[in-house]
Design an enzyme around this catalytic site. Sequence first.
Site, PDB file in Angstrom:
ATOM      1  N   ASP A 141      18.677   9.797 -54.357  1.00 52.39           N
ATOM      2  CA  ASP A 141      17.899  10.210 -53.186  1.00 52.39           C
ATOM      3  C   ASP A 141      18.648  11.254 -52.375  1.00 52.39           C
ATOM      4  O   ASP A 141      18.715  11.186 -51.153  1.00 52.39           O
ATOM      5  CB  ASP A 141      17.565   8.986 -52.318  1.00 52.39           C
ATOM      6  CG  ASP A 141      16.451   9.300 -51.324  1.00 52.39           C
ATOM      7  OD1 ASP A 141      16.291   8.553 -50.351  1.00 52.39           O
ATOM      8  OD2 ASP A 141      15.778  10.337 -51.506  1.00 52.39           O
ATOM      9  N   LYS A 143      19.104  14.439 -50.434  1.00 50.33           N
ATOM     10  CA  LYS A 143      18.255  15.378 -49.687  1.00 50.33           C
ATOM     11  C   LYS A 143      18.890  15.566 -48.314  1.00 50.33           C
ATOM     12  O   LYS A 143      19.692  14.716 -47.873  1.00 50.33           O
ATOM     13  CB  LYS A 143      16.824  14.840 -49.553  1.00 50.33           C
ATOM     14  CG  LYS A 143      16.715  13.477 -48.919  1.00 50.33           C
ATOM     15  CD  LYS A 143      15.296  12.945 -48.961  1.00 50.33           C
ATOM     16  CE  LYS A 143      15.238  11.547 -48.374  1.00 50.33           C
ATOM     17  NZ  LYS A 143      13.912  10.931 -48.490  1.00 50.33           N
ATOM     18  N   ASN A 146      19.489  12.721 -45.770  1.00 49.39           N
ATOM     19  CA  ASN A 146      20.467  11.645 -46.030  1.00 49.39           C
ATOM     20  C   ASN A 146      21.904  12.094 -45.827  1.00 49.39           C
ATOM     21  O   ASN A 146      22.837  11.355 -46.163  1.00 49.39           O
ATOM     22  CB  ASN A 146      20.302  11.121 -47.465  1.00 49.39           C
ATOM     23  CG  ASN A 146      19.078  10.234 -47.577  1.00 49.39           C
ATOM     24  OD1 ASN A 146      18.580   9.735 -46.566  1.00 49.39           O
ATOM     25  ND2 ASN A 146      18.585  10.051 -48.783  1.00 49.39           N
ATOM     26  N   ASP A 159      23.448   7.662 -46.769  1.00 48.67           N
ATOM     27  CA  ASP A 159      22.460   6.621 -47.062  1.00 48.67           C
ATOM     28  C   ASP A 159      22.444   6.332 -48.549  1.00 48.67           C
ATOM     29  O   ASP A 159      22.459   7.269 -49.357  1.00 48.67           O
ATOM     30  CB  ASP A 159      21.075   7.132 -46.621  1.00 48.67           C
ATOM     31  CG  ASP A 159      20.017   6.050 -46.715  1.00 48.67           C
ATOM     32  OD1 ASP A 159      19.803   5.353 -45.720  1.00 48.67           O
ATOM     33  OD2 ASP A 159      19.431   5.920 -47.810  1.00 48.67           O
ATOM     34  N   THR A 177       9.657  12.249 -49.677  1.00 49.78           N
ATOM     35  CA  THR A 177       9.423  13.511 -50.339  1.00 49.78           C
ATOM     36  C   THR A 177       9.584  13.423 -51.847  1.00 49.78           C
ATOM     37  O   THR A 177      10.404  12.671 -52.360  1.00 49.78           O
ATOM     38  CB  THR A 177      10.403  14.586 -49.822  1.00 49.78           C
ATOM     39  OG1 THR A 177      10.160  15.767 -50.590  1.00 49.78           O
ATOM     40  CG2 THR A 177      11.852  14.168 -50.035  1.00 49.78           C
TER      41      THR A 177
HETATM   42  C1  6Q4 Z   1      22.130   9.207 -43.064  1.00 44.25           C
HETATM   43  C2  6Q4 Z   1      20.980   8.436 -42.464  1.00 44.25           C
HETATM   44  C3  6Q4 Z   1      19.695   8.584 -43.268  1.00 44.25           C
HETATM   45  N1  6Q4 Z   1      20.749   8.907 -41.121  1.00 44.25           N
HETATM   46  C4  6Q4 Z   1      20.961   8.096 -40.069  1.00 44.25           C
HETATM   47  O1  6Q4 Z   1      21.336   6.967 -40.220  1.00 44.25           O
HETATM   48  C5  6Q4 Z   1      20.643   8.680 -38.704  1.00 44.25           C
HETATM   49  C6  6Q4 Z   1      19.684   7.765 -37.951  1.00 44.25           C
HETATM   50  C7  6Q4 Z   1      20.035   7.916 -36.522  1.00 44.25           C
HETATM   51  C8  6Q4 Z   1      21.407   8.567 -36.416  1.00 44.25           C
HETATM   52  C9  6Q4 Z   1      21.907   8.810 -37.814  1.00 44.25           C
HETATM   53  N2  6Q4 Z   1      22.939   7.860 -38.208  1.00 44.25           N
HETATM   54  C10 6Q4 Z   1      24.264   8.094 -37.913  1.00 44.25           C
HETATM   55  N3  6Q4 Z   1      24.586   9.089 -37.043  1.00 44.25           N
HETATM   56  C11 6Q4 Z   1      25.885   9.315 -36.764  1.00 44.25           C
HETATM   57  N4  6Q4 Z   1      26.226  10.315 -35.878  1.00 44.25           N
HETATM   58  C12 6Q4 Z   1      25.466  11.055 -35.019  1.00 44.25           C
HETATM   59  C13 6Q4 Z   1      24.059  11.050 -35.063  1.00 44.25           C
HETATM   60  C14 6Q4 Z   1      23.333  11.841 -34.177  1.00 44.25           C
HETATM   61  C15 6Q4 Z   1      24.015  12.637 -33.246  1.00 44.25           C
HETATM   62  C16 6Q4 Z   1      23.241  13.540 -32.334  1.00 44.25           C
HETATM   63  O2  6Q4 Z   1      23.031  14.667 -32.656  1.00 44.25           O
HETATM   64  N5  6Q4 Z   1      22.760  13.146 -31.160  1.00 44.25           N
HETATM   65  C17 6Q4 Z   1      22.978  11.813 -30.655  1.00 44.25           C
HETATM   66  C18 6Q4 Z   1      21.992  14.130 -30.423  1.00 44.25           C
HETATM   67  C19 6Q4 Z   1      22.752  14.535 -29.186  1.00 44.25           C
HETATM   68  C20 6Q4 Z   1      21.905  15.580 -28.455  1.00 44.25           C
HETATM   69  N6  6Q4 Z   1      20.546  15.086 -28.184  1.00 44.25           N
HETATM   70  C21 6Q4 Z   1      19.774  16.147 -27.483  1.00 44.25           C
HETATM   71  C22 6Q4 Z   1      19.812  14.691 -29.396  1.00 44.25           C
HETATM   72  C23 6Q4 Z   1      20.585  13.622 -30.156  1.00 44.25           C
HETATM   73  C24 6Q4 Z   1      25.407  12.642 -33.211  1.00 44.25           C
HETATM   74  C25 6Q4 Z   1      26.137  11.855 -34.096  1.00 44.25           C
HETATM   75  N7  6Q4 Z   1      26.895   8.624 -37.333  1.00 44.25           N
HETATM   76  C26 6Q4 Z   1      26.603   7.622 -38.200  1.00 44.25           C
HETATM   77  C27 6Q4 Z   1      25.280   7.312 -38.505  1.00 44.25           C
HETATM   78  C28 6Q4 Z   1      24.969   6.165 -39.468  1.00 44.25           C
HETATM   79  F1  6Q4 Z   1      24.469   6.664 -40.602  1.00 44.25           F
HETATM   80  F2  6Q4 Z   1      26.089   5.506 -39.717  1.00 44.25           F
HETATM   81  F3  6Q4 Z   1      24.074   5.336 -38.947  1.00 44.25           F
END
Ligand code: 6Q4
Length: 282
Positions: A141, A143, A146, A159, A177
């Site tokens: 997966d 993309k 992730n 992920d 997708t």
């Molecule tokens: C791979 C997977 C499919 N994706 C996910 O899990 C996503 C789902 C929600 C967040 C993310 N999961 C994670 N995110 C981070 N770091 C991070 C995320 C977002 C910002 C950011 O830009 N803001 C807060 C911004 C700051 C500025 N404002 C304006 C908008 C938000 C900054 C740092 N570390 C570990 C994880 C983990 F993976 F461990 F959970």
Amino acid sequence: SSMSRTYPTQEWSLHSFDIGRPLGKGKFGRVYMVRTKTTPKYILALKTLYKSELVANKVEKQTRREIEIQQNLRHPHILRLYGFFHDEKRIFLMLEFAGKGELYKQLSKVGSFSEKRSARYIDQMADALIYLHGKHVIHRDIKPENLLLGINGELKIGDFGWSVHAPGLRRMTLCGTLDYLPPEMVEGKEHNEKVDYWALGVLTYEFMIGAPPFEDRGSVNNTYRRIARVDLKFPSTISAEAKDLISKLLQYDPRQRLPLTDVLRHPWIVKYRPKGNNAREG
Ligand SMILES: CC(C)NC(=O)[C@H]1CCC[C@H]1Nc1nc(Nc2ccc(C(=O)N(C)C3CCN(C)CC3)cc2)ncc1C(F)(F)F
């Protein structure tokens, strides 16, 4: 087998953390930036998964596998899963905090990445995939959604929801997708780790052009058709070397796809590798 069941790490609970700002929404719950109360204090990302959501989406087994797989991985370009725990309603994953957030948000903000930035990400992805495949894990997966970015802008595969031990035969109907699916998965055939080679080619294309190569926003069926025909067109803006690498990964026959070790040696990758990252040059 029951012996391979994943056991929560004993000592952790919600009380172990000071909860910080929300980082966003994951598939089955919110993600928070947290800090451990222990000294030294660690910053982590705490991902909540609602058990009711996992049951409703029939992904308990897949989630257990995701935890089992990610817990045993140690690689600079793979997000670390330190442990997990649960209460009656939720499972909590203690994950590495990625300082620069979600790669797909950066990609949609700027539209497309430069060839240098794309090549450096693909170099890191190839390295992570060699490690994964070495453990007989197929990601399945890959993309932009992730992928996360560490504090120094380094790529982190974040992920493992669809990863399996090779070879795999997908039983679940696919959601999300189709753009990254290789012909053998579109045709429901047995597949192996070479599905990740194909997805790496799609990712390279999307980084530089801002959209995946076989996308047809109007019709899922036409996307399937374009994948099965490998209907690949490049805008004139793409360098010959980049086209060469992408074309060698987007081969219909999985056996023809460029091995990942050759991706690391490809001129387009070597050209943009930061100086001092080439052990071979001494
Ligand atoms: C791979 C997977 C499919 N994706 C996910 O899990 C996503 C789902 C929600 C967040 C993310 N999961 C994670 N995110 C981070 N770091 C991070 C995320 C977002 C910002 C950011 O830009 N803001 C807060 C911004 C700051 C500025 N404002 C304006 C908008 C938000 C900054 C740092 N570390 C570990 C994880 C983990 F993976 F461990 F959970």
